[in-house]
Design a protein around this motif. Sequence first.
Motif, PDB file in Angstrom:
ATOM      1  N   THR A  52     -34.689  75.302 -36.702  1.00  0.00           N
ATOM      2  CA  THR A  52     -34.262  76.697 -36.583  1.00  0.00           C
ATOM      3  C   THR A  52     -33.728  77.238 -37.905  1.00  0.00           C
ATOM      4  O   THR A  52     -34.102  78.336 -38.336  1.00  0.00           O
ATOM      5  CB  THR A  52     -33.194  76.827 -35.483  1.00  0.00           C
ATOM      6  OG1 THR A  52     -33.759  76.452 -34.234  1.00  0.00           O
ATOM      7  CG2 THR A  52     -32.677  78.257 -35.394  1.00  0.00           C
ATOM      8  N   GLU A  53     -32.856  76.493 -38.552  1.00  0.00           N
ATOM      9  CA  GLU A  53     -32.292  76.956 -39.822  1.00  0.00           C
ATOM     10  C   GLU A  53     -33.322  76.909 -40.944  1.00  0.00           C
ATOM     11  O   GLU A  53     -33.352  77.785 -41.824  1.00  0.00           O
ATOM     12  CB  GLU A  53     -31.064  76.125 -40.201  1.00  0.00           C
ATOM     13  CG  GLU A  53     -29.820  76.475 -39.413  1.00  0.00           C
ATOM     14  CD  GLU A  53     -29.822  75.916 -37.997  1.00  0.00           C
ATOM     15  OE1 GLU A  53     -29.155  76.504 -37.137  1.00  0.00           O
ATOM     16  OE2 GLU A  53     -30.499  74.906 -37.748  1.00  0.00           O
ATOM     17  N   ALA A  54     -34.173  75.891 -40.952  1.00  0.00           N
ATOM     18  CA  ALA A  54     -35.215  75.794 -41.980  1.00  0.00           C
ATOM     19  C   ALA A  54     -36.155  76.998 -41.905  1.00  0.00           C
ATOM     20  O   ALA A  54     -36.544  77.567 -42.930  1.00  0.00           O
ATOM     21  CB  ALA A  54     -35.996  74.496 -41.810  1.00  0.00           C
ATOM     22  N   ILE A  55     -36.525  77.374 -40.703  1.00  0.00           N
ATOM     23  CA  ILE A  55     -37.405  78.529 -40.521  1.00  0.00           C
ATOM     24  C   ILE A  55     -36.705  79.804 -40.967  1.00  0.00           C
ATOM     25  O   ILE A  55     -37.304  80.679 -41.611  1.00  0.00           O
ATOM     26  CB  ILE A  55     -37.857  78.609 -39.052  1.00  0.00           C
ATOM     27  CG1 ILE A  55     -38.793  77.433 -38.740  1.00  0.00           C
ATOM     28  CG2 ILE A  55     -38.544  79.941 -38.749  1.00  0.00           C
ATOM     29  CD1 ILE A  55     -39.079  77.233 -37.267  1.00  0.00           C
ATOM     30  N   TRP A  56     -35.431  79.929 -40.649  1.00  0.00           N
ATOM     31  CA  TRP A  56     -34.680  81.107 -41.074  1.00  0.00           C
ATOM     32  C   TRP A  56     -34.629  81.188 -42.598  1.00  0.00           C
ATOM     33  O   TRP A  56     -34.854  82.260 -43.184  1.00  0.00           O
ATOM     34  CB  TRP A  56     -33.269  81.069 -40.487  1.00  0.00           C
ATOM     35  CG  TRP A  56     -32.462  82.294 -40.814  1.00  0.00           C
ATOM     36  CD1 TRP A  56     -32.425  83.471 -40.113  1.00  0.00           C
ATOM     37  CD2 TRP A  56     -31.596  82.476 -41.941  1.00  0.00           C
ATOM     38  NE1 TRP A  56     -31.590  84.372 -40.737  1.00  0.00           N
ATOM     39  CE2 TRP A  56     -31.071  83.786 -41.863  1.00  0.00           C
ATOM     40  CE3 TRP A  56     -31.219  81.658 -42.997  1.00  0.00           C
ATOM     41  CZ2 TRP A  56     -30.181  84.293 -42.800  1.00  0.00           C
ATOM     42  CZ3 TRP A  56     -30.333  82.172 -43.945  1.00  0.00           C
ATOM     43  CH2 TRP A  56     -29.825  83.468 -43.842  1.00  0.00           C
ATOM     44  N   LEU A  57     -34.354  80.073 -43.257  1.00  0.00           N
ATOM     45  CA  LEU A  57     -34.309  80.062 -44.721  1.00  0.00           C
ATOM     46  C   LEU A  57     -35.673  80.430 -45.302  1.00  0.00           C
ATOM     47  O   LEU A  57     -35.767  81.229 -46.242  1.00  0.00           O
ATOM     48  CB  LEU A  57     -33.884  78.677 -45.217  1.00  0.00           C
ATOM     49  CG  LEU A  57     -32.413  78.313 -45.050  1.00  0.00           C
ATOM     50  CD1 LEU A  57     -32.206  76.817 -45.280  1.00  0.00           C
ATOM     51  CD2 LEU A  57     -31.527  79.122 -45.992  1.00  0.00           C
ATOM     52  N   ALA A  58     -36.734  79.853 -44.757  1.00  0.00           N
ATOM     53  CA  ALA A  58     -38.076  80.131 -45.257  1.00  0.00           C
ATOM     54  C   ALA A  58     -38.428  81.604 -45.105  1.00  0.00           C
ATOM     55  O   ALA A  58     -39.067  82.197 -45.982  1.00  0.00           O
ATOM     56  CB  ALA A  58     -39.099  79.265 -44.526  1.00  0.00           C
ATOM     57  N   SER A  59     -37.980  82.204 -44.010  1.00  0.00           N
ATOM     58  CA  SER A  59     -38.282  83.615 -43.774  1.00  0.00           C
ATOM     59  C   SER A  59     -37.569  84.521 -44.768  1.00  0.00           C
ATOM     60  O   SER A  59     -37.947  85.686 -44.915  1.00  0.00           O
ATOM     61  CB  SER A  59     -37.896  84.005 -42.341  1.00  0.00           C
ATOM     62  OG  SER A  59     -36.487  84.076 -42.185  1.00  0.00           O
TER      63      SER A  59
END
Length: 234
Positions: A52-59
């Motif tokens: 969840t956090e990795a996807i948020w950072l990537a976005s």
Amino acid sequence: MTHSFDKNYWDEIWHGDRAAAMAAGDPNPHLVREVADLTPGAALEAGCGAGTEAIWLASRGWQVTAADIAAQALARGAERAGAAGVAERIEWVEADLSTWEPEARFDLVTTQYAHPSIPQLEFYDRIAGWVAPGGTLLIVGHLGDHASDGGHRHGNSHGHGDSHGHGDSHGHGHGHEDGGPPASASVTAADITSRLDPAVWEVETTEESQRTMAGPGGREVTIDDAVVRATRRS
């Protein structure tokens, strides 16, 4: 109950009936707040769970290495990253973070509630070593019951608490039978900052916060967090 937090433990958790709930939810509010003023670069999420956090950072423009010991968690994360359109910005790495060493250093190293097989503070020592000069270390951990102020926020450079949803539904170290983390996986902000050499680190945030969220069955759950953000001196 005592857990070893080894690969077998996490594989069992992520193949269990709580895996779907652990993969849901919003990114950790402490992460959202603390990285808002950072210029995106290379980031590592240590103990990423289903990402969840990795996807948020990537976005938000970060190039993310998302590392976790549980293959099933990473598979869920990769699927979600594809659906979110950020698959090319995340590298998923199956790794035991108690022994793994990255090939490069990162502009941001963060962990949200990860519980390794080694002592909690030794784990934080390890990941701190992966921050590049000028980079940021962000640790969000479970606040221990031994906190001197009873778990309430103190010494907070941002001056506000959170009442948003907690990463508890998807972060590693959750789903314990008693509904909370064991003492061995809990820390205080002072525990963390005491490990950061002032000659090497400038501490930007040291916070202990208490908030509530909706738990299983709709019951209210109290969440106690220890949050430390520090910048490695160049």
